[in-house]
Design a protein around this motif. Structure first.
Motif, PDB file in Angstrom:
ATOM      1  N   HIS A   1       0.945  -1.302   0.168  1.00 26.05           N
ATOM      2  CA  HIS A   1      -0.023   0.057  -0.005  1.00 26.05           C
ATOM      3  C   HIS A   1       0.874   1.476   0.008  1.00 26.05           C
ATOM      4  N   ALA A   2       0.614   1.970  -0.909  1.00 25.20           N
ATOM      5  CA  ALA A   2       1.243   3.454  -1.025  1.00 25.20           C
ATOM      6  C   ALA A   2       0.001   4.315  -1.618  1.00 25.20           C
ATOM      7  N   VAL A   3       0.120   5.364  -1.170  1.00 25.92           N
ATOM      8  CA  VAL A   3      -1.099   6.396  -1.628  1.00 25.92           C
ATOM      9  C   VAL A   3      -0.636   7.139  -2.970  1.00 25.92           C
ATOM     10  N   GLY A   4       0.682   7.852  -3.060  1.00 28.33           N
ATOM     11  CA  GLY A   4       0.977   8.542  -4.163  1.00 28.33           C
ATOM     12  C   GLY A   4       2.436   8.336  -4.261  1.00 28.33           C
ATOM     13  N   LEU A   5       2.846   9.228  -5.234  1.00 29.86           N
ATOM     14  CA  LEU A   5       4.239   9.438  -5.618  1.00 29.86           C
ATOM     15  C   LEU A   5       5.121   9.595  -4.305  1.00 29.86           C
ATOM     16  N   GLU A   6       4.629  10.418  -3.445  1.00 33.19           N
ATOM     17  CA  GLU A   6       5.660  10.738  -2.257  1.00 33.19           C
ATOM     18  C   GLU A   6       6.010   9.337  -1.350  1.00 33.19           C
TER      19      GLU A   6
END
Ligand code: 5GP
Ligand code: ZN
Length: 150
Positions: A54-59
């Motif tokens: 799980h990762a939300v976005g580029l950051e």
């Protein structure tokens, strides 16, 4: 994962798909990513490439995983081009943040095959920007590159 990320992942449909706990039409998977058909495709063949973790976005995405997601996106685009779906072009798109149209907050790359007359348009009103402003925009980004730890 932090406690926040863990609870986000527990409610996340793409985490569930990656864990094979939710239904999906999977095209490709390996230990890092899963690629599957979008449930509401812009055009037939529209697929998503997502990191398993799980990762939300580029950051939130580490460099190696990001490189692999983009590389698999390239492979999926090539496969679509060579497939019997006979598309005539491809758009690869990433929506990072709500303002950029992100609606599912688990990082994903869209690979969208294009067909003549498919009706999908991206409408933007552009105007040429002054050189001084382009130079200061470039400087702001260069400053960020110089201070970014990878
Ligand atoms: P976004 O707007 O966040 O970039 O795109 C999210 C995409 O996920 C949309 O194209 C949407 O159709 C797709 N999507 C949302 N829920 C599901 C789902 O449960 N299964 C699949 N396969 N795709 C989904
Ligand atoms: Zn997730």
């Amino acid at each position: 994962m932090t406690q926040d990320t863990t609870s986000a992942a527990q409610k996340c449909i793409f985490c569930a798909i990656a864990a094979r706990q939710a239904e999906a039409s999977v095209v490709y998977e390996d230990e890092t990513v899963v690629a599957f058909m979008d449930l509401n495709p812009v055009t037939p063949g529209h697929l998503l490439v997502v990191p398993r973790r799980h990762a939300v976005g580029l950051e939130d995405l580490d460099r190696a995983t990001s490189a692999h997601v983009w590389s698999v996106g390239h492979d999926m685009a090539r496969a679509l081009r060579r497939s019997s779906m006979a598309c005539e072009g491809i758009n690869v798109m990433l929506c990072d943040g709500e303002v950029a149209f992100q609606t599912v907050f688990h990082f994903h790359l869209h690979v969208v095959p294009r067909y003549a007359g498919d009706g999908w348009t991206l409408k933007a009103e552009t105007q040429e920007r002054e050189r001084a402003l382009l130079d200061s925009d470039a400087q702001a980004i260069k400053d960020a590159i110089a201070s970014t730890s990878r």
